[in-house]
Every structure is written in C-alpha cells, then in structure tokens.
Motif scaffolding. Structure first.
Motif, mmCIF file in Angstrom:
data_model
loop_
_atom_site.group_PDB
_atom_site.id
_atom_site.type_symbol
_atom_site.label_atom_id
_atom_site.label_comp_id
_atom_site.label_asym_id
_atom_site.label_seq_id
_atom_site.Cartn_x
_atom_site.Cartn_y
_atom_site.Cartn_z
ATOM 1 N N SER A 107 0.846 -1.208 0.000
ATOM 2 C CA SER A 107 0.000 0.000 0.000
ATOM 3 C C SER A 107 0.877 1.252 0.000
ATOM 4 C CB SER A 107 -0.899 0.021 1.243
ATOM 5 O OG SER A 107 -1.759 -1.082 1.227
ATOM 6 N N ASP A 108 1.957 1.218 0.799
ATOM 7 C CA ASP A 108 2.894 2.349 0.812
ATOM 8 C C ASP A 108 3.525 2.545 -0.567
ATOM 9 O OD1 ASP A 108 2.542 3.045 3.457
ATOM 10 O OD2 ASP A 108 4.506 2.333 4.140
ATOM 11 N N LEU A 109 3.853 1.448 -1.241
ATOM 12 C CA LEU A 109 4.482 1.553 -2.562
ATOM 13 C C LEU A 109 3.497 2.133 -3.584
ATOM 14 C CD1 LEU A 109 6.934 0.793 -4.479
ATOM 15 C CD2 LEU A 109 5.705 -1.326 -4.936
ATOM 16 N N VAL A 110 2.273 1.643 -3.562
ATOM 17 C CA VAL A 110 1.251 2.136 -4.509
ATOM 18 C C VAL A 110 0.948 3.609 -4.216
ATOM 19 C CG1 VAL A 110 -1.207 1.901 -5.112
ATOM 20 C CG2 VAL A 110 0.227 -0.140 -4.925
ATOM 21 N N GLY A 111 0.952 3.986 -2.930
ATOM 22 C CA GLY A 111 0.585 5.343 -2.498
ATOM 23 C C GLY A 111 -0.778 5.274 -1.826
ATOM 24 N N LEU A 112 -0.850 5.759 -0.578
ATOM 25 C CA LEU A 112 -2.109 5.608 0.158
ATOM 26 C C LEU A 112 -3.219 6.463 -0.445
ATOM 27 C CD1 LEU A 112 -0.792 5.306 3.822
ATOM 28 C CD2 LEU A 112 -1.125 3.548 2.107
ATOM 29 N N ASP A 113 -2.844 7.593 -1.037
ATOM 30 C CA ASP A 113 -3.855 8.411 -1.726
ATOM 31 C C ASP A 113 -4.413 7.655 -2.928
ATOM 32 O OD1 ASP A 113 -1.300 8.587 -2.864
ATOM 33 O OD2 ASP A 113 -1.627 10.590 -3.672
ATOM 34 N N THR A 114 -3.556 6.911 -3.600
ATOM 35 C CA THR A 114 -4.011 6.137 -4.759
ATOM 36 C C THR A 114 -4.885 4.972 -4.307
ATOM 37 O OG1 THR A 114 -2.012 6.771 -5.931
ATOM 38 C CG2 THR A 114 -3.211 4.891 -6.819
ATOM 39 N N VAL A 115 -4.480 4.288 -3.229
ATOM 40 C CA VAL A 115 -5.314 3.183 -2.717
ATOM 41 C C VAL A 115 -6.695 3.734 -2.363
ATOM 42 C CG1 VAL A 115 -5.593 1.478 -0.865
ATOM 43 C CG2 VAL A 115 -3.321 1.874 -1.842
ATOM 44 N N LYS A 116 -6.716 4.885 -1.690
ATOM 45 C CA LYS A 116 -8.011 5.491 -1.310
ATOM 46 C C LYS A 116 -8.823 5.858 -2.570
ATOM 47 C CE LYS A 116 -10.052 9.714 0.446
ATOM 48 N NZ LYS A 116 -10.716 10.016 -0.820
ATOM 49 N N ALA A 117 -8.153 6.456 -3.536
ATOM 50 C CA ALA A 117 -8.878 6.886 -4.751
ATOM 51 C C ALA A 117 -9.468 5.675 -5.482
ATOM 52 C CB ALA A 117 -7.941 7.667 -5.673
ATOM 53 N N ILE A 118 -8.710 4.580 -5.534
ATOM 54 C CA ILE A 118 -9.224 3.379 -6.222
ATOM 55 C C ILE A 118 -10.410 2.820 -5.432
ATOM 56 C CG2 ILE A 118 -8.682 1.035 -7.027
ATOM 57 C CD1 ILE A 118 -5.710 1.896 -7.123
ATOM 58 N N ALA A 119 -10.249 2.758 -4.105
ATOM 59 C CA ALA A 119 -11.325 2.218 -3.257
ATOM 60 C C ALA A 119 -12.596 3.059 -3.434
ATOM 61 C CB ALA A 119 -10.877 2.193 -1.800
ATOM 62 N N ASP A 120 -12.439 4.379 -3.441
ATOM 63 C CA ASP A 120 -13.603 5.266 -3.623
ATOM 64 C C ASP A 120 -14.324 4.954 -4.935
ATOM 65 O OD1 ASP A 120 -13.434 6.790 -1.288
ATOM 66 O OD2 ASP A 120 -12.119 8.297 -2.196
ATOM 67 N N LYS A 121 -13.540 4.797 -6.005
ATOM 68 C CA LYS A 121 -14.148 4.546 -7.330
ATOM 69 C C LYS A 121 -14.827 3.185 -7.365
ATOM 70 C CE LYS A 121 -13.857 8.051 -9.677
ATOM 71 N NZ LYS A 121 -15.130 8.658 -9.979
ATOM 72 N N MET A 122 -14.183 2.172 -6.772
ATOM 73 C CA MET A 122 -14.785 0.829 -6.781
ATOM 74 C C MET A 122 -16.062 0.824 -5.940
ATOM 75 S SD MET A 122 -11.384 -1.598 -6.743
ATOM 76 C CE MET A 122 -12.313 -2.990 -6.154
ATOM 77 N N TYR A 123 -16.033 1.561 -4.833
ATOM 78 C CA TYR A 123 -17.234 1.653 -3.996
ATOM 79 C C TYR A 123 -18.363 2.355 -4.767
ATOM 80 C CZ TYR A 123 -20.428 2.582 -0.208
ATOM 81 O OH TYR A 123 -21.553 2.632 0.571
ATOM 82 N N GLU A 124 -17.973 3.436 -5.465
ATOM 83 C CA GLU A 124 -18.973 4.183 -6.256
ATOM 84 C C GLU A 124 -19.624 3.262 -7.299
ATOM 85 O OE1 GLU A 124 -17.267 7.941 -7.683
ATOM 86 O OE2 GLU A 124 -18.405 7.643 -9.540
ATOM 87 N N GLU A 125 -18.820 2.390 -7.894
ATOM 88 C CA GLU A 125 -19.342 1.523 -8.965
ATOM 89 C C GLU A 125 -20.179 0.362 -8.420
ATOM 90 O OE1 GLU A 125 -18.618 1.652 -12.536
ATOM 91 O OE2 GLU A 125 -17.779 -0.291 -13.073
ATOM 92 N N PHE A 126 -19.702 -0.301 -7.363
ATOM 93 C CA PHE A 126 -20.345 -1.558 -6.930
ATOM 94 C C PHE A 126 -21.154 -1.432 -5.637
ATOM 95 C CE2 PHE A 126 -16.595 -2.924 -9.412
ATOM 96 C CZ PHE A 126 -17.229 -3.685 -10.375
ATOM 97 N N LYS A 127 -20.967 -0.344 -4.890
ATOM 98 C CA LYS A 127 -21.658 -0.135 -3.595
ATOM 99 C C LYS A 127 -21.391 -1.301 -2.632
ATOM 100 C CE LYS A 127 -23.711 3.550 -5.293
ATOM 101 N NZ LYS A 127 -22.946 3.643 -6.536
ATOM 102 N N GLU A 128 -20.209 -1.867 -2.732
ATOM 103 C CA GLU A 128 -19.828 -2.976 -1.863
ATOM 104 C C GLU A 128 -19.119 -2.381 -0.641
ATOM 105 O OE1 GLU A 128 -18.759 -5.614 0.284
ATOM 106 O OE2 GLU A 128 -19.606 -6.593 -1.496
ATOM 107 N N PRO A 129 -19.688 -2.541 0.582
ATOM 108 C CA PRO A 129 -19.084 -1.873 1.755
ATOM 109 C C PRO A 129 -17.606 -2.222 1.970
ATOM 110 C CG PRO A 129 -21.221 -2.816 2.327
ATOM 111 C CD PRO A 129 -20.932 -3.252 0.927
#
Ligand code: 3HC
Length: 295
Positions: free
Chosen positions: A236-258
C-alpha cells in the motif's frame, strides 16, 4: 493499415508516468512526456534517470543503452506538442475531472485518426474518458503495474466504443514493442487486478485499525506464509495511500460494496499527508523520500 507505433506521448511524470516513459524509451520509441510545470518535468526526468542508472548497476542495461534511452526522452509543458503522437498514455493522479479534461484536450490535438489514446487509470471506467472526447473509438485502458520496468503485465480495457483497430494497435504495442504480457478486462472499476488486490489491501488496513495484528506481523505473515514479494501494508505504501483510497472510492462508487469503502484510518493518513513511500511516511517510514507527491 496503421504504421507501427514509434512516436509515443506520456501525460504525467510521477511514479507510473515515469515508469511508462522509461519502458517506451528503452523499447526504442521517441517519447514526449507532459508535465504541468518545468519543475515537475525536471523531477520526472530525474526519476527516470535514477531508474535507468539502477538498470545499469544491476546489469540489465549497458551505459550506451542508458544514454540512448535518455536521448529518446523529451519533456514539454504544452499538450499542443502532442499532435504527431501515434499513441498517448495518460498517467496523472486518479482524479476523474483532471483525466476527462486531459482526454478532451488530447482528442483535439492528436491528428492520427487511429492514434491510441490510452489511460493508465486503475479504477475509472474508460467509457467516462472516451465520452469526454469526440472520438471514443480511439480511447482504451492500458493499465501498467508499479514498478513498471519490473512488472510484466498490462491490462487492456476496451469500452463499448473502442475500435478493433485501436485495440489491436495497443495490444501489439504492449506485447511486441514493450515486451509486456497482456490480459483483457471488461470496463469495470478496478479491472481484474485491483478488483482482487484492493479489497485485500483494505482488509489488511482494517486489521491494523482494529488492533488484530501489527503492521510488521501482517506483512511478515503474507511474505513468509504466502510467498508474496511484499506484504499488503508495504505494498500500500508503494502504490501510495492516496491512490489506494482513490481506487477504493471509485470501486465503492461503482459496486456499492461496503468492503470497498476506504477505512477511516486510511482517510486520516491521507489527510495527514502520509501517502506512503513517495512522501517518506505511510505505514512505514522511508529515509529517502522522493521529491513530489504525484502518483
Ligand atoms: N525500477 C527498475 N528496476 C527496479 C525497480 C525500479 N523502480 N525496483 C526494483 N527493480 C529491480 C531491481 O533492480 C532488481 O533487479 P535484479 O533482481 O535484476 O537485481 C529487482 O527489481 C528486484 O528489486 P530489489 O532486489 O531491489 O527488491 P525486491 O526483490 O524486494 O523487489 C519489488 C522489489 C520489485 C518492488 C518487489 O517487492 C515486488 O514485485 N513487489 C510487489 C509489487 C506489486 O505488487 N506491484 C503492483 C502494485 S499494484 C499496481 O501497480 C496497480 C495500481 O493501479 C495500483
């Protein structure tokens, strides 16, 4: 029949953009890299030169190959310079409005009707970027993995509108010119890899948050117990925590999976500027924080 791609553009010279520009230059393409300021362009060039040096010191590149790759790289702060590009790969931060604006502009500038306009987005549906252009048939997802010079995969993501010619051109470029392996994914947020990887990273972050186990033990468990090259928190540190958060936000927006929703500790770390390796501090501390905090 389209010509073989030899003139490439890369938008963004952060972690991913620099890696993509480097592999293209090493594969003998003429590479033009866009950054918003001369300072960021200079930081991007240094990032690529450091990585090329690493290639020389690990015996993967000769000094001559490093010089030749470096000579194939040019930088600009003007998207107007991309008119003659046969393929452009966008790799800016994971922000939909910034990406759609870039695609809108690129589409007006790049003249080749069969040019490949690719995005390295991790999670934004490619259709949204295609619809920002007047030629959605040229728009495709080409998702690389960090570190780009090391990891051999590209996910190719076609939309309902991507033309077969552009798809073939992009696949041939990734496979035959860059020497990458290609997998296809439907145009769904997260594609194949992040749809599997990100819930795993978020689960590890929730484990830390709940006191289930320490950061070090979670990582050690996955490295020694599952032979992963690095544990989920270091990754997660390598990917970037802001990037992990941004991806999670988008996936949540698409699938509404908690389970895709970013946990509060991740939000707090991003708010605090603890973005992982690139900012010098995430779940671990890093001595040589790299300049800049772009993805
Ligand atoms: N540039 C060029 N070469 C690099 C490099 C870089 N940035 N980082 C590492 N390398 C090379 C090294 O030179 C070395 O080559 P050698 O074996 O020929 O000497 C090799 O890679 C291994 O590097 P190290 O010995 O320094 O370190 P490790 O063995 O610990 O490997 C790692 C480091 C390659 C990062 C490895 O831990 C790894 O593969 N980790 C997993 C990374 C991963 O999962 N990435 C995917 C993230 S998800 C993603 O990117 C998608 C996005 O949308 C979020």
């Amino acid at each position: 029949m389209s010509e073989k791609i030899s003139r490439v553009g890369v938008i963004g010279a952060g972690q991913m953009g620099a890696g993509i520009a480097e592999v293209c230059a090493r594969a003998h393409a003429d590479v033009l890299v866009y950054e918003t300021t001369r300072e960021l362009a200079a930081a991007g060039r240094s990032r690529i030169l450091r990585s090329l040096d690493r290639g020389v010191s690990s015996g993967k590149l000769t000094e001559r190959e490093r010089e030749q790759a470096s000579a194939r790289l040019r930088f600009t702060t003007d998207l107007g310079d991309f008119a003659d590009r046969q393929m452009v790969c966008e790799a800016v931060i994971e922000d939909e409005s910034i990406k759609t604006e870039i695609f809108e502009q690129l589409d007006k500038v790049v003249t080749d009707p069969n040019a490949v306009l690719a995005s390295n987005t991790s999670s934004i549906p490619i259709m949204k970027l295609g619809m920002a252009t007047a030629n959605a048939d040229r728009v495709i997802g080409m998702h690389f993995f960090n570190p780009v010079p090391v990891l051999p995969l590209v996910e190719l993501v076609t939309t309902l509108m991507t033309s077969p010619e552009v798809t073939t051109r992009a696949e041939q470029f990734a496979r035959d010119i860059l020497g990458k392996e290609v997998v296809r994914s439907a145009d769904r947020s997260g594609f194949v890899v992040n749809a599997l990887l990100v819930p795993y990273l978020l689960s590890a972050i929730r484990m830390v948050e709940s006191g289930f186990a320490t950061v070090e033990d979670i990582d050690k468990a996955m490295v020694l117990g599952c032979a992963h090259p690095m544990g989920p928190l270091k990754l997660s540190d390598l990917v970037g925590l802001d990037t992990v958060k941004a991806i999670a936000d988008k996936m949540y927006e698409e699938f509404k999976e908690p389970l895709y929703a970013p946990p509060p500790v991740l939000l707090r770390m991003v708010e605090a500027g603890r973005l992982g390796k690139k900012s010098g501090h995430g779940f671990y501390k890093y001595e040589s924080a790299k300049a800049g905090v772009k993805n």
